[in-house]
Design an enzyme around this catalytic site. Sequence first.
Site, PDB file in Angstrom:
ATOM      1  N   GLU A  60       0.847  -1.197   0.000  1.00 47.26           N
ATOM      2  CA  GLU A  60       0.000   0.000   0.000  1.00 47.26           C
ATOM      3  C   GLU A  60       0.880   1.244   0.000  1.00 47.26           C
ATOM      4  OE1 GLU A  60      -3.553   2.094   2.624  1.00 47.26           O
ATOM      5  OE2 GLU A  60      -2.416   0.422   3.480  1.00 47.26           O
ATOM      6  N   ASP A 113      -0.873  -1.763   8.329  1.00 50.06           N
ATOM      7  CA  ASP A 113      -1.809  -1.154   9.277  1.00 50.06           C
ATOM      8  C   ASP A 113      -3.086  -2.002   9.342  1.00 50.06           C
ATOM      9  OD1 ASP A 113      -3.039  -0.592   6.903  1.00 50.06           O
ATOM     10  OD2 ASP A 113      -2.867   1.607   7.055  1.00 50.06           O
ATOM     11  N   GLU A 134      36.891  -3.106   1.800  1.00 45.41           N
ATOM     12  CA  GLU A 134      36.928  -2.290   3.010  1.00 45.41           C
ATOM     13  C   GLU A 134      37.876  -1.106   2.873  1.00 45.41           C
ATOM     14  OE1 GLU A 134      36.121  -6.528   4.508  1.00 45.41           O
ATOM     15  OE2 GLU A 134      37.360  -5.562   2.972  1.00 45.41           O
ATOM     16  N   ASN A 149      42.918  -5.515   0.438  1.00 45.22           N
ATOM     17  CA  ASN A 149      41.621  -6.196   0.436  1.00 45.22           C
ATOM     18  C   ASN A 149      41.784  -7.638  -0.041  1.00 45.22           C
ATOM     19  OD1 ASN A 149      38.632  -5.935   0.668  1.00 45.22           O
ATOM     20  ND2 ASN A 149      38.746  -6.581  -1.472  1.00 45.22           N
ATOM     21  N   GLU A 226      53.710  19.348  15.218  1.00 48.28           N
ATOM     22  CA  GLU A 226      52.323  19.764  15.422  1.00 48.28           C
ATOM     23  C   GLU A 226      52.228  20.690  16.632  1.00 48.28           C
ATOM     24  OE1 GLU A 226      47.883  17.799  16.175  1.00 48.28           O
ATOM     25  OE2 GLU A 226      49.642  16.508  16.007  1.00 48.28           O
ATOM     26  N   ASP A 236      52.070  16.386  19.735  1.00 49.74           N
ATOM     27  CA  ASP A 236      53.349  15.784  19.367  1.00 49.74           C
ATOM     28  C   ASP A 236      54.433  16.598  20.078  1.00 49.74           C
ATOM     29  OD1 ASP A 236      51.796  14.261  17.718  1.00 49.74           O
ATOM     30  OD2 ASP A 236      52.435  15.239  15.862  1.00 49.74           O
ATOM     31  N   ASP A 275      50.907  11.692  18.131  1.00 50.80           N
ATOM     32  CA  ASP A 275      49.580  11.082  18.200  1.00 50.80           C
ATOM     33  C   ASP A 275      49.170  10.638  16.800  1.00 50.80           C
ATOM     34  OD1 ASP A 275      48.935  13.379  16.868  1.00 50.80           O
ATOM     35  OD2 ASP A 275      47.609  14.186  18.426  1.00 50.80           O
ATOM     36  N   HIS A 475     150.029  22.273  86.127  1.00 47.43           N
ATOM     37  CA  HIS A 475     150.728  21.455  87.114  1.00 47.43           C
ATOM     38  C   HIS A 475     149.780  20.865  88.151  1.00 47.43           C
ATOM     39  CE1 HIS A 475     150.637  25.257  89.482  1.00 47.43           C
ATOM     40  NE2 HIS A 475     150.684  24.435  90.521  1.00 47.43           N
ATOM     41  N   ASP A 529     151.426  27.162  81.737  1.00 45.54           N
ATOM     42  CA  ASP A 529     150.852  26.442  82.882  1.00 45.54           C
ATOM     43  C   ASP A 529     149.338  26.664  82.903  1.00 45.54           C
ATOM     44  OD1 ASP A 529     150.539  24.991  85.164  1.00 45.54           O
ATOM     45  OD2 ASP A 529     151.433  26.499  86.505  1.00 45.54           O
ATOM     46  N   SER A 632     147.032  27.060  93.877  1.00 49.56           N
ATOM     47  CA  SER A 632     147.378  26.874  92.460  1.00 49.56           C
ATOM     48  C   SER A 632     146.138  26.593  91.610  1.00 49.56           C
ATOM     49  CB  SER A 632     148.357  25.705  92.312  1.00 49.56           C
ATOM     50  OG  SER A 632     149.580  25.983  92.936  1.00 49.56           O
TER      51      SER A 632
END
Length: 689
Positions: A60, A113, A134, A149, A226, A236, A275, A475, A529, A632
């Site tokens: 629907e 519904d 990925e 990958n 940094e 850093d 970091d 003497h 003497d 003497s």
Amino acid sequence: MWCIVLFSLVAWVYAEPTMYGEILSPNYPQVYPNEVEKSWDIEVPAGYGIHLYFTHLDIELSENCSYDSVQIMSGGHEEGKLCGRRTNKNSNSPVVKEFHIPYSKLQVIFRSDFSNEERFTGFAAYYVAEDIDECTAFADAPCSHFCNNFLGGYFCSCPPEYFLHEDKKNCGVNCSGNVFTTMTGEVESPNYPSPYPESSRCDYQIQLEEGFRVVVTMRREDFDVEPADSEGHCPDSLLFVAGDQHFGPYCGNGFPGPLTIETQSSALNIIFQTDGSEQRKGWKFRYHGDPIPCPKEVTANSFWEPERAKYVFRDVVKITCVDGFEVVQGSVGSPSFYSTCQSNGKWSNSKLRCQPVDCGAPEPIQHGRVEDPESTLFGSITRYSCEMPYYSMECEGSEVYHCSGNGSWVNKVLGIEPPKCIAVCGTPSEPFRSTQRIFGGSIAKIENFPWQVFFSNPWAGGALIDEYWVLTAAHVVEGNDIPVMYVGSSSVVTSQLSNAQMLTAERVFIHPGWEVLDPSITRKNFDNDIALVRLRDPVKMGPKVAPICLPGTSSEYDPPENVLGLISGWGRTNVKSHVIKLRGAKLPVAPLSKCREMKGVNPGIDISSFVFTENMICAGNDKGVDSCDGDSGGAFAVQDPKENKPKFYVAGLVSWGPQCGTYGIYTRVKNYVDWIRKTMQEYSAPSVD
């Protein structure tokens, strides 16, 4: 009343991770029921994403799919919400809607519904596990450096000289453990001037030979790290640690610290921490070893050789104490010592001190005393004094001594020799005042003639001229090497002599010019003497014992005619052979011719046959006052012509005479002064058996 009971079907489905699967709405392909909420949790193996696609969609339609819908959720995030009718866009593919989810889990939720105006058949969907990249699929890179990958997953790797942290995502540099030992060198951050690695801690060490301190020099433009945050903290930082000294942490563009950092250590630790955020070019600096300095002052009251403005490791100096100070090691004192600047910046022998010279207690002297000085250290003063009035200083100005820089008590006149108290000569404690002019003289006190020496065998006299020496006629001691003598008594009674000082002869010296004769021959030559007796022990002076002075060698000590001299002794008088109490008399000096003209007691002896020389003095008169047998060797004492106060010297020694009570012959001592002094000097020290 009919109650219509409506129910809703709520279902939850879970299955083990699979590579693919099918999801169908309730009653598919029939009409789905009202008031339904059903969810499917889909999970594929880790490392895979999910490809979800719909081949049928008939739900629907409503605004925002608020009535009926199928919702796709991933990790709490809505990937999509569908409703309405969909048809395939490509005739070659049945797919009406698809999703590529880069995660291994998702949830599909179907809701309806309470009513539908039409008959809706729901949906048909399929999922299949698909490999995801990925390394590119996510907004945040999964690896700090290299992402690799593979089917079902990925792994991170690092550039050379880096290592992968335990989180398997971030790379760090293996920059710890480097030790610099050369005397000069350069140290820089990893990759300098390329950006340094993130999330790293670099520990470097400069280790120099002991005795050298590390000095760092940095240029401002060679530092870019940094900068600090709003609170002043360095994300850093570069930190220098040298023992208790800390320099830093430093960060920012341009080195903020001193461009020259002088440590006080031979070892310096360099700690560089970063970091995971911003990386910059880093830093570099140079270092060198500077010999560790030693303080200039080792000890007070000294001077150094060689003199330099600065002393450093391995320098050797000779430290000499200023005058009056010395270095005491144990019981030994020394004016100087050597010290070496050591690797710890301290001098060797630093505990040694130049301290005031200690002269010690002043040397005691015979017949005198020395004051106890307030101090015996350098500059102190002490005074000597003699036992007056019987002893006095041999040298004028020899009383005061000061503690000198060489550790000796020093006098301006005598130097380091202690003073000598000698007996005061020629000064009787009681003057002889008799005016009697009779044969034999008058009774006297020993205090009138303190130089008088009594010889018990033969019965004779002598004159004390020094604490170790007696002068007498040759003497008297001829053939008698160990005469027995006494001083200090007016009476020669045996009981009285026990209170006198008995003198022990050590050696007898008869003048070499004295003619030695056989005892059977009548002596007519009394020239030379004179003799000296060296005593074994010194005589203690006092009011009854004191020496008579020797004459000078100038003509002033040839007594002129009519000058009175004093004689004393225990010789024969006009009434008896010998006396036991001392007698004294005054006699004038007479021409030698007077003695030649005298006739002897024995008419058979021709006086003119006797020897008369310039070594003889004639004294006396024809009034019965004269020396005689037993006198003497005694002194003919005449007042010193160079002294203002009465002081007597031995002008002659009782030698011989033609007749008692008239003129007598005395040995002229002045002519023998050189022999006397030479003998006394040569045999001054007592012999050791």
